[in-house]
Design an enzyme around this catalytic site. Structure first.
Site, PDB file in Angstrom:
ATOM      1  N   GLU A 116       0.861  -1.187   0.000  1.00 28.15           N
ATOM      2  CA  GLU A 116       0.000   0.000   0.000  1.00 28.15           C
ATOM      3  C   GLU A 116       0.888   1.224   0.000  1.00 28.15           C
ATOM      4  O   GLU A 116       2.051   1.147   0.398  1.00 28.15           O
ATOM      5  CB  GLU A 116      -0.867   0.028   1.272  1.00 28.15           C
ATOM      6  CG  GLU A 116      -1.846  -1.111   1.352  1.00 28.15           C
ATOM      7  CD  GLU A 116      -2.498  -1.224   2.729  1.00 28.15           C
ATOM      8  OE1 GLU A 116      -2.553  -0.210   3.452  1.00 28.15           O
ATOM      9  OE2 GLU A 116      -2.938  -2.330   3.066  1.00 28.15           O
ATOM     10  N   LYS A 118       2.116   4.705   1.601  1.00 31.25           N
ATOM     11  CA  LYS A 118       2.096   5.242   2.960  1.00 31.25           C
ATOM     12  C   LYS A 118       1.709   6.718   2.869  1.00 31.25           C
ATOM     13  O   LYS A 118       2.514   7.554   2.467  1.00 31.25           O
ATOM     14  CB  LYS A 118       3.454   5.086   3.634  1.00 31.25           C
ATOM     15  CG  LYS A 118       3.432   5.536   5.080  1.00 31.25           C
ATOM     16  CD  LYS A 118       4.704   5.149   5.813  1.00 31.25           C
ATOM     17  CE  LYS A 118       4.575   5.394   7.306  1.00 31.25           C
ATOM     18  NZ  LYS A 118       4.448   6.812   7.646  1.00 31.25           N
ATOM     19  N   ASP A 120       0.853  10.441   3.803  1.00 32.81           N
ATOM     20  CA  ASP A 120       1.389  11.365   4.798  1.00 32.81           C
ATOM     21  C   ASP A 120       0.267  12.286   5.253  1.00 32.81           C
ATOM     22  O   ASP A 120       0.113  13.401   4.773  1.00 32.81           O
ATOM     23  CB  ASP A 120       2.544  12.160   4.167  1.00 32.81           C
ATOM     24  CG  ASP A 120       3.368  12.863   5.221  1.00 32.81           C
ATOM     25  OD1 ASP A 120       3.139  12.621   6.423  1.00 32.81           O
ATOM     26  OD2 ASP A 120       4.245  13.660   4.853  1.00 32.81           O
ATOM     27  N   TYR A 228      -7.243   1.841   5.697  1.00 29.54           N
ATOM     28  CA  TYR A 228      -6.226   0.821   5.419  1.00 29.54           C
ATOM     29  C   TYR A 228      -6.250  -0.387   6.363  1.00 29.54           C
ATOM     30  O   TYR A 228      -5.374  -1.240   6.284  1.00 29.54           O
ATOM     31  CB  TYR A 228      -4.826   1.418   5.357  1.00 29.54           C
ATOM     32  CG  TYR A 228      -4.444   2.252   6.574  1.00 29.54           C
ATOM     33  CD1 TYR A 228      -4.327   1.696   7.835  1.00 29.54           C
ATOM     34  CD2 TYR A 228      -4.163   3.609   6.421  1.00 29.54           C
ATOM     35  CE1 TYR A 228      -3.975   2.453   8.923  1.00 29.54           C
ATOM     36  CE2 TYR A 228      -3.798   4.387   7.506  1.00 29.54           C
ATOM     37  CZ  TYR A 228      -3.711   3.806   8.749  1.00 29.54           C
ATOM     38  OH  TYR A 228      -3.368   4.561   9.827  1.00 29.54           O
ATOM     39  N   LYS A 316      10.538   3.398   2.880  1.00 29.94           N
ATOM     40  CA  LYS A 316      10.412   4.837   2.657  1.00 29.94           C
ATOM     41  C   LYS A 316      10.987   5.279   1.313  1.00 29.94           C
ATOM     42  O   LYS A 316      12.033   4.785   0.888  1.00 29.94           O
ATOM     43  CB  LYS A 316      11.134   5.616   3.779  1.00 29.94           C
ATOM     44  CG  LYS A 316      10.557   5.400   5.173  1.00 29.94           C
ATOM     45  CD  LYS A 316       9.165   5.988   5.365  1.00 29.94           C
ATOM     46  CE  LYS A 316       9.174   7.470   5.598  1.00 29.94           C
ATOM     47  NZ  LYS A 316       9.492   7.883   6.951  1.00 29.94           N
ATOM     48  N   CYS A 410      16.913  47.747  -8.907  1.00 26.81           N
ATOM     49  CA  CYS A 410      16.668  46.520  -9.654  1.00 26.81           C
ATOM     50  C   CYS A 410      17.983  45.911 -10.147  1.00 26.81           C
ATOM     51  O   CYS A 410      18.787  46.607 -10.765  1.00 26.81           O
ATOM     52  CB  CYS A 410      15.756  46.824 -10.834  1.00 26.81           C
ATOM     53  SG  CYS A 410      15.551  45.430 -11.938  1.00 26.81           S
ATOM     54  N   CYS A 413      17.897  46.475 -14.167  1.00 29.38           N
ATOM     55  CA  CYS A 413      17.961  47.775 -14.864  1.00 29.38           C
ATOM     56  C   CYS A 413      18.376  48.922 -13.953  1.00 29.38           C
ATOM     57  O   CYS A 413      18.431  50.068 -14.392  1.00 29.38           O
ATOM     58  CB  CYS A 413      16.617  48.085 -15.509  1.00 29.38           C
ATOM     59  SG  CYS A 413      15.342  48.457 -14.292  1.00 29.38           S
ATOM     60  N   CYS A 428      10.105  46.067  -9.451  1.00 35.92           N
ATOM     61  CA  CYS A 428      10.916  47.048 -10.155  1.00 35.92           C
ATOM     62  C   CYS A 428       9.964  48.137 -10.634  1.00 35.92           C
ATOM     63  O   CYS A 428       8.886  47.846 -11.158  1.00 35.92           O
ATOM     64  CB  CYS A 428      11.607  46.381 -11.344  1.00 35.92           C
ATOM     65  SG  CYS A 428      12.437  47.584 -12.385  1.00 35.92           S
ATOM     66  N   CYS A 433      11.343  47.371 -17.831  1.00 40.34           N
ATOM     67  CA  CYS A 433      12.570  46.706 -17.371  1.00 40.34           C
ATOM     68  C   CYS A 433      12.869  45.533 -18.319  1.00 40.34           C
ATOM     69  O   CYS A 433      12.003  44.700 -18.554  1.00 40.34           O
ATOM     70  CB  CYS A 433      12.378  46.210 -15.943  1.00 40.34           C
ATOM     71  SG  CYS A 433      13.732  45.185 -15.342  1.00 40.34           S
TER      72      CYS A 433
HETATM   73  S1  IVH Z   1      -1.042   0.349   8.699  1.00 37.39           S
HETATM   74  C1  IVH Z   1       0.542  -1.759  10.896  1.00 37.39           C
HETATM   75  N1  IVH Z   1      -1.130   1.420   6.300  1.00 37.39           N
HETATM   76  O1  IVH Z   1       1.718   5.287   9.148  1.00 37.39           O
HETATM   77  C2  IVH Z   1       0.233  -0.579  11.680  1.00 37.39           C
HETATM   78  N2  IVH Z   1      -0.437   2.807   8.105  1.00 37.39           N
HETATM   79  O2  IVH Z   1       3.947   4.796  11.103  1.00 37.39           O
HETATM   80  C3  IVH Z   1       0.329   0.687  10.947  1.00 37.39           C
HETATM   81  N3  IVH Z   1       0.084   5.118   7.454  1.00 37.39           N
HETATM   82  O3  IVH Z   1       0.048   5.832  12.140  1.00 37.39           O
HETATM   83  C4  IVH Z   1      -0.895   1.084  10.272  1.00 37.39           C
HETATM   84  N4  IVH Z   1      -0.376   4.882   5.312  1.00 37.39           N
HETATM   85  O4  IVH Z   1      -1.024   6.791  10.062  1.00 37.39           O
HETATM   86  C5  IVH Z   1      -0.852   1.638   7.600  1.00 37.39           C
HETATM   87  N5  IVH Z   1      -1.259   2.235   4.122  1.00 37.39           N
HETATM   88  C6  IVH Z   1      -1.007   2.439   5.419  1.00 37.39           C
HETATM   89  C7  IVH Z   1      -0.574   3.694   5.897  1.00 37.39           C
HETATM   90  C8  IVH Z   1      -0.298   3.838   7.258  1.00 37.39           C
HETATM   91  C9  IVH Z   1       0.015   5.734   6.250  1.00 37.39           C
HETATM   92  C10 IVH Z   1       0.501   5.763   8.699  1.00 37.39           C
HETATM   93  C11 IVH Z   1      -0.468   5.553   9.807  1.00 37.39           C
HETATM   94  C12 IVH Z   1       0.340   5.111  10.986  1.00 37.39           C
HETATM   95  C13 IVH Z   1       1.733   5.389  10.549  1.00 37.39           C
HETATM   96  C14 IVH Z   1       2.651   4.339  11.109  1.00 37.39           C
END
Ligand code: IVH
Length: 671
Positions: A116, A118, A120, A228, A316, A410, A413, A428, A433
């Site tokens: 999946e 991750k 942010d 998730y 990551k 500037c 010029c 400017c 210019c």
């Molecule tokens: S699973 C297995 N799936 O990452 C337990 N977490 O560092 C972790 N996060 O607090 C949850 N995308 O907020 C999971 N596809 C994903 C995720 C995910 C982002 C975040 C989540 C968690 C943090 C863990």
């Protein structure tokens, strides 16, 4: 020697205090001031120094301990099953090691993984009782979070009631709340226009939005969620991550469509490689791939270590943030005459690209963030293409850093620089210019604008120097002969240039609108304007009130548009662009319905049934041509209410005069 040791200890001490401070803001106050990526970069620096000088590692270093407390503003919420965090891997060999441990604990080497993205964003847990959302909470420290049910209820992608009846009587789902990037950018554009400070990044803005005490404010923020996983539950759920997510999506939950089953580690690598370069193009921020053991039963066997499951890890993406030295601050003059300071940096690697410069936006940004020449600064390119200086690492200053001041004149010029009272920008004062002229020409040919290939900065400078191109319309008067008159110009490149100028005539209306370089009209604004006003004529006819109705257009943008159309020079350029065959309206001309082709129309008096610009547009769309004045080449004069002098002129020249009803009939004949 001993002073070297002291220096190292002092630097480490400062970095550790800094990390502690940000951990406090993040975990305790829930008011992060820096992004995860920046935090990771500082932590990486600390780890790096510690790994070189192991004698300097102390027990209280943040590298030796993880922790945090919840904050108190919302009622506390205890998670029945803790929300775990994830271990990280950064390289392929770390991933292989992780897999080795998984297989050993699982007692088998045929383990399937579920991949999946991750996200942010902000982790949340939602509880459903008999298919109805009863509570929603933040992660907090994993065991105790905050009850933000009424805020989460405002997120439209969170179902308040589930679809069907195949679910346990009570269960929790977990997911990540995100702030979509395009909406974030639009919000920031609006804030800038309103004279407010832009928000730092989508994640902090999502977190800040969820912490609003008034749910009405939360509802106004376009938050979204990806689900998730499942937390606590009674009864039965499917046996694999893949099936769980399929099942959750049948219940009405939003599950990310980019998830994928991997039968082995090669397939995990493949998934990672598919996303590592393109994840930036997604409309939500993500910083890696989460790799999970697919079989849920197997997860229990593999178990957890503290707060981190051993059956999942975050692979990551390379850091989008780096720390480097700010050598100096330069100043560019933009196409609208605005001065933009930029950082000259000690070269540093950011996601495989060497970065030597980064934007600093404006003087306020530099002073508000207290950025000084000589500082160690963190830079990022999260979400945007151009790297940005985030801020200085104040704690490691030597005292020799020098504050920045905008130049009085500037750099292009030498004319005086001015700053309007309520603006953050310096400009400017010289309307002609040279830097501005060249900028507009460069902007015009750029990819997002007219996309004219092969016209680099140097060639454009040569064009202007030789007088071949003075304004944007002049590009369409270039000929092979003119191009070949330039020093070192080859026939082949000249032909290529002409071809790409030719192709640019096909660029859509919004691209032409953007390419004009109207102040404050960026790509996004050009798009909304183009969809609201179908042609330049409609846009030109728009009043201030009408412009203000366009989403994202405030007083400043509206005024800039009106000012632009008020300039005769600009109208002349538009006219020439039209004669050059550029697309100045949204509706494509339908060749089989071009029954007005070859006919020229002039209009006098006011038109009742539609906006005058719309009438002109509809005539053009059927192949007709609009004339501003009545001359002998005009075929029809359309006579509206209270006609002007054009009517007598038409009679003088024996030009056919038609009524509004008649032209509308001619237009509808095509339907
Ligand atoms: S699973 C297995 N799936 O990452 C337990 N977490 O560092 C972790 N996060 O607090 C949850 N995308 O907020 C999971 N596809 C994903 C995720 C995910 C982002 C975040 C989540 C968690 C943090 C863990």
């Amino acid at each position: 020697m001993s002073s070297d040791r002291e220096n190292i200890q002092e630097t480490l001490q400062k970095l550790r205090d800094l990390i502690r401070f940000h951990e406090f803001l993040y975990y305790v106050e829930d008011k992060p001031e820096i992004s995860d990526a920046e935090y990771d970069a500082i932590m990486a620096q600390l780890k790096n120094i510690e790994s070189n000088f192991s004698w300097a590692i102390t027990n209280d270093s943040p590298t030796q301990r993880v922790g945090g407390k919840r904050s108190e503003r919302f009622p506390p919420f205890t998670h029945q099953v803790p929300l775990l965090s994830l271990s990280n891997v950064f390289t392929s060999s770390e991933l292989v090691n992780w897999q080795g441990r998984v297989e050993k604990l699982a007692g088998t080497n045929s383990v399937n993984y579920y991949c999946e993205l991750k996200y942010d964003g902000v982790a949340v847990a939602l509880t459903y009782q008999d298919g109805v959302l009863v509570s929603g909470a933040t992660r907090g420290d994993g065991v105790q979070g905050e009850d933000i049910t009424s805020n989460l209820r405002t997120i439209k992608s969170i179902p308040l009631k589930l679809v069907g009846d195949s679910f346990p009587s009570r269960f929790d789902v977990r997911g990540e709340v995100i702030f979509p990037k395009d909406k974030f950018q639009a919000l920031n554009e609006q804030r800038i226009v309103n004279g407010e400070q832009p928000y730092a990044n989508p994640r902090n803005t999502a977190a800040g939005s969820l912490r609003q005490l008034d749910p009405a404010v939360v509802a106004s923020r376009p938050l979204d969620i990806f689900i998730y996983g499942v937390g606590a539950y009674q009864g039965e759920i499917p046996g694999t991550q893949e099936k769980v997510l399929e099942w959750l999506s049948t219940l009405g939950f939003k599950v990310n469509p980019n998830n994928k089953l991997a039968n082995n580690l090669d397939q995990v690598e493949k998934y990672f490689n598919e996303w590592v370069d393109v994840h930036q193009q997604l409309n939500y921020a993500c910083d890696g791939v989460v790799v999970k053991v697919n079989n849920i039963e197997l997860r229990d066997i593999i178990g957890s270590l503290g707060r981190e499951p051993r059956w999942a890890t975050a692979y990551k993406f390379p850091s989008q943030t780096a720390v480097t030295r700010l050598i100096d601050i330069g100043v560019n003059v933009g196409r609208t005459g605005v001065l933009t300071p930029y950082a000259q940096l000690e070269p540093v690697n950011l996601t495989g690209v060497t970065i030597k410069s980064a934007t600093l936006h404006n003087e306020d940004y530099i002073t508000d963030n207290d950025i000084r020449i000589g500082d160690l600064v963190s830079i990022t390119r999260a979400g945007d293409v151009i790297p940005r200086v985030v801020g200085p690492i104040v704690e490691v200053r030597t005292g020799k850093e020098v504050p920045f001041k905008m130049p009085d004149n500037c750099p292009s010029c030498d004319n005086p620089i001015v700053r309007n009272n309520n603006e953050s920008a310096h400009r400017c004062s010289n309307a002609s210019c040279p830097s501005m002229g060249n900028h507009l020409l460069r902007h015009f040919v750029s990819r997002a604008a007219m996309d004219i290939d092969g016209l680099g900065e140097n060639l454009i400078a040569q064009f202007t120097k030789e007088g071949l191109v003075e304004n944007i319309a002049d590009f369409y008067s270039l000929t092979l002969e003119k191009l070949l008159s330039l020093e070192r110009m080859q026939q082949k490149s000249a032909n290529n240039i002409l071809n790409s100028i030719n192709r640019s005539r096909e660029r859509p209306f919004e691209a032409v609108l953007y390419s004009l370089g109207i102040r404050h009209v960026g790509l996004e604004t050009a798009r909304v304007l183009a969809s609201k006003f179908n042609s330049f004529d409609m846009l030109r006819a728009a009043t201030l009130e009408l412009l203000l109705e366009v989403p994202g257009v405030g007083e400043v943008i509206a005024k800039a548009i009106l000012d632009w159309f008020a300039e005769d020079d600009n109208l002349e350029i538009l006219n020439r662009l039209q004669l050059s065959g550029l697309t100045l309206s949204k509706l494509p001309i339908d060749p089989i319905r071009e029954q007005l082709k070859g006919n020229k129309f002039a209009i006098t008096g006011s038109i009742e049934s539609m906006n005058r610009a719309e009438l002109e547009d509809r005539i053009r769309n059927l192949g007709g041509v609009i004339a501003k004045n009545v001359t002998s080449s005009v075929d029809y004069l359309i006579q509206g209410d209270k006609p002007g002098s054009k009517l007598s002129k038409a009679e003088e020249l024996s030009i056919t005069v038609i009524t509004e009803e008649q032209i509308i009939e001619m237009l509808s004949d095509s339907r």
